[in-house]
Design an enzyme around this catalytic site. Structure first.
Site, PDB file in Angstrom:
ATOM      1  N   GLY A 138       0.875  -1.157   0.000  1.00 16.80           N
ATOM      2  CA  GLY A 138       0.000   0.000   0.000  1.00 16.80           C
ATOM      3  C   GLY A 138       0.922   1.218   0.000  1.00 16.80           C
ATOM      4  O   GLY A 138       1.778   1.345   0.881  1.00 16.80           O
ATOM      5  N   GLU A 149      -2.876  10.593  -0.390  1.00 18.46           N
ATOM      6  CA  GLU A 149      -3.509   9.460  -1.059  1.00 18.46           C
ATOM      7  C   GLU A 149      -2.874   8.153  -0.578  1.00 18.46           C
ATOM      8  O   GLU A 149      -1.682   8.120  -0.261  1.00 18.46           O
ATOM      9  CB  GLU A 149      -3.257   9.614  -2.565  1.00 18.46           C
ATOM     10  CG  GLU A 149      -4.232   8.864  -3.432  1.00 18.46           C
ATOM     11  CD  GLU A 149      -3.891   9.031  -4.929  1.00 18.46           C
ATOM     12  OE1 GLU A 149      -4.697   8.567  -5.738  1.00 18.46           O
ATOM     13  OE2 GLU A 149      -2.840   9.604  -5.250  1.00 18.46           O
ATOM     14  N   ASN A 163       2.993   1.859   3.391  1.00 21.57           N
ATOM     15  CA  ASN A 163       2.289   1.855   4.676  1.00 21.57           C
ATOM     16  C   ASN A 163       2.884   0.733   5.522  1.00 21.57           C
ATOM     17  O   ASN A 163       2.822  -0.441   5.155  1.00 21.57           O
ATOM     18  CB  ASN A 163       0.798   1.612   4.410  1.00 21.57           C
ATOM     19  CG  ASN A 163       0.004   1.416   5.684  1.00 21.57           C
ATOM     20  OD1 ASN A 163       0.502   1.680   6.779  1.00 21.57           O
ATOM     21  ND2 ASN A 163      -1.226   0.963   5.540  1.00 21.57           N
ATOM     22  N   HIS A 314      20.159 -38.367  10.763  1.00 24.01           N
ATOM     23  CA  HIS A 314      21.383 -38.873  10.134  1.00 24.01           C
ATOM     24  C   HIS A 314      21.479 -38.500   8.666  1.00 24.01           C
ATOM     25  O   HIS A 314      20.485 -38.522   7.947  1.00 24.01           O
ATOM     26  CB  HIS A 314      21.494 -40.404  10.210  1.00 24.01           C
ATOM     27  CG  HIS A 314      20.375 -41.089  10.908  1.00 24.01           C
ATOM     28  ND1 HIS A 314      20.559 -41.870  12.017  1.00 24.01           N
ATOM     29  CD2 HIS A 314      19.039 -41.094  10.674  1.00 24.01           C
ATOM     30  CE1 HIS A 314      19.385 -42.329  12.423  1.00 24.01           C
ATOM     31  NE2 HIS A 314      18.452 -41.875  11.632  1.00 24.01           N
TER      32      HIS A 314
END
Ligand code: TTP
Length: 400
Positions: A138, A149, A163, A314
Site C-alpha cells: 500500500g 492518497e 504503509n 542422520h
C-alpha cells in the site's frame, strides 16, 4: 498510552506453517514474531496492550497470558472472523483510551520509531517506510507533511513510501471505521477507512521509519528476519558442550541441551532447550533450532529455522529452509536450495508462482512431516503438515 496489536489473521500465504498457529506466533530466532513487537513497544514506554486474536487465539493467550512476565498488562479481544484490519481495530473499541497506537502483529520495528510516533501532535498518523518494490505494498503519496492518497499495490507507483502497518489514532477512528465498506477483496480495511477520512478533509500525518522495519507475510520473509535478528544473538551456554565439539562465533545454547563431540557450529546460531546435537554434525550460520530438537550424525544445516521436537537424525542436508514442529527426517533426506541456472527460486503460494527474490531457498515444511530414507526435496518446495514420503521419493514444488 495503550497499544493494540492485530493478531487475528491466519496468514494464508504462510500455509502450511500456520496449520497449528497464527502467523504472528511463527518463530524468528526462537521467539514468535509478535514478541519482538511487544518488546519494542515496551521499550518505547507502553505498558498496556490489547491483542486482537482470532485464528488459533489460544496459542497466543497460552504464551503471553496476562503479560506480567514481560512487565506489561495484556487484554485479549476476539475477532470472530478475519474480516479485515479495520474490523480488527473495531474490536478494541471500549478497551483503549482517547489516543492509542495500532501495530500489525506480523512486522518488526524499532522502539525508537514507536517513541517518535507516540510524540506526534496529529490525531491520525501513519508510519511509512521507503521500499524497493512499491508495487507489493500500500503506497502513500504525500504533500506538505500530510498524506494525500493511499494506493493499494499500484502498478506505476508515484512514491516508494509503503504503509508500514503502524498507526497512531484517536477515538475518532471508530466513527470512520463504522462507515467503511468492504474492499474489492471483501475486507473492511483500515486503508479504506483512512481514504474516507482524507475525502472528508481530515488531516493525516505520517512519520518515516528510518531504522529497520520488516513485514513478514511470506515464508521466506521469516528467513530474512531470522538472518537479521541472529546477527545480534548473544553468545551464551546454559547446556553441556563435550570437549571435542567446536563452536565458532556467537552461539546461544539453551538449558538441558547437549552438544556432542565432533559437532562443528559456526555462529550466529541459536539452539533452544533440551536439544541433542551431534556427534559429528555441521551447523552453519543463521540457523535457529527450537526446543527438543535432535540433529544427528553427518547432518549439515544452514540458514534455516527448525521448530520444536523435530528430528534430523542422520546423513541429511538442510539449507535455507523452514521446518515445522514434530517432523522426522529419514536418513539421507536432502534438500536442494540452489537452481543450476542460479535464478531466483519461485514458490507456489495460493496457486500462484511467486518469485521469492532469493537465489537460495529450500523447503517450507509443515508440522509432523515424515520423510523416508533418501528423500530428495527440490528448491522452493512446500510440504503440507502431516505428509509422509516414500523411500527414495523426489518431492517437487508442492506436496499436499
Ligand atoms: P494481513 O497480512 O493482511 O493478513 P493475514 O495475516 O491474514 O495474512 P494472509 O494475507 O497471508 O492471509 O494482516 C496484517 C495484520 O493484521 C496481521 O498482523 C494480521 C492482522 N489481521 C487481523 O487481525 N484481522 C484481520 O481480519 C486481518 C485481515 C488481519
Amino acid at each position: 498510552m495503550k497499544a493494540v496489536i492485530l493478531a487475528a489473521g491466519e496468514g494464508t500465504r504462510m500455509r502450511p506453517l500456520t496449520s497449528s498457529r497464527p502467523k504472528v506466533m511463527l518463530p524468528v530466532a526462537n521467539k514468535p514474531i509478535i514478541e519482538y513487537i511487544l518488546e519494542s513497544a515496551i521499550s518505547a514506554g507502553i505498558e498496556q496492550f490489547v491483542i486482537v486474536t482470532g485464528y488459533c487465539s489460544q496459542v497466543i493467550e497460552d504464551y503471553f497470558r496476562d503479560g506480567k512476565k514481560w512487565g506489561a498488562s495484556i487484554e485479549y479481544v476476539q475477532q470472530e472472523k478475519a474480516r479485515g484490519t479495520a474490523h480488527a481495530i473495531e474490536q478494541a473499541k471500549g478497551h483503549v483510551d482517547a489516543r492509542f497506537i495500532v501495530l500489525n502483529g506480523d512486522m518488526m520495528v524499532s522502539s525508537k520509531h514507536l517513541r517518535d510516533l507516540i510524540k506526534s501532535d496529529k490525531d491520525t498518523v501513519l508510519s511509512v517506510k521507503r521500499v524497493e518494490n512499491p508495487s507489493d505494498y500500500g503506497i502513500i503519496n504525500i504533500d506538505n507533511n500530510l498524506v494525500t492518497e493511499i494506493v493499494e499495490k499500484p502498478e506505476k507507483p508515484d512514491s516508494n513510501l509503503a504503509n508500514a502497518g503502524i498507526y497512531l489514532f484517536d477515538e475518532k477512528i471508530f466513527q470512520y471505521i463504522s462507515m467503511t465498506p468492504p474492499s474489492s477483496r471483501g475486507e473492511i480495511e483500515i486503508t479504506s477507512t483512512l481514504e474516507i477520512m482524507l475525502n472528508k478533509g481530515l488531516e493525516i500525518g505520517y512519520r518515516k521509519i528510518n531504522e529497520n522495519w520488516m513485514d513478514i507475510g511470506r515464508p521466506w520473509d521469516l528467513l530474512n528476519a531470522n538472518e537479521i535478528i541472529l546477527d545480534h544473538v548473544k553468545e551464551q551456554c546454559h547446556g553441556t558442550v563435550e570437549p571435542n565439539a567446536t563452536l565458532h562465533g556467537r552461539v546461544s545454547i539453551g538449558k538441558g541441551t547437549i552438544i556432542r563431540n565432533g559437532a562443528y557450529i559456526v555462529g550466529p546460531v541459536i539452539i533452544g532447550e533440551n536439544c541433542d546435537i551431534g556427534p559429528n554434525c555441521y551447523i552453519r550460520p543463521h540457523t535457529a533450532i527450537g526446543n527438543r530438537v535432535r540433529i544427528g550424525n553427518a547432518v549439515e544445516i544452514k540458514n534455516s529455522i527448525v521448530m520444536d521436537s523435530t528430528n534430523i537424525g542422520h546423513l541429511s542436508y538442510v539449507g535455507d529452509s523452514i521446518i515445522g514442529t514434530g517432523c522426522n527426517f529419514g536418513a539421507g533426506t536432502k534438500v536442494a536450495n540452489l537452481r543450476h541456472d542460479g535464478k531466483n527460486i519461485k514458490v507456489t503460494i495460493k496457486g500462484q508462482k511467486i518469485d521469492s527474490r532469493r537465489r537460495k531457498l529450500g523447503v517450507i515444511m509443515g508440522d509432523n512431516v515424515h520423510t523416508a530414507i533418501n528423500t530428495s526435496i527440490n528448491t522452493g518446495t512446500i510440504i503440507a503438515s502431516g505428509q509422509w514420503t516414500e523411500p527414495g521419493e523426489v518431492v517437487r514444488f508442492l506436496k499436499e
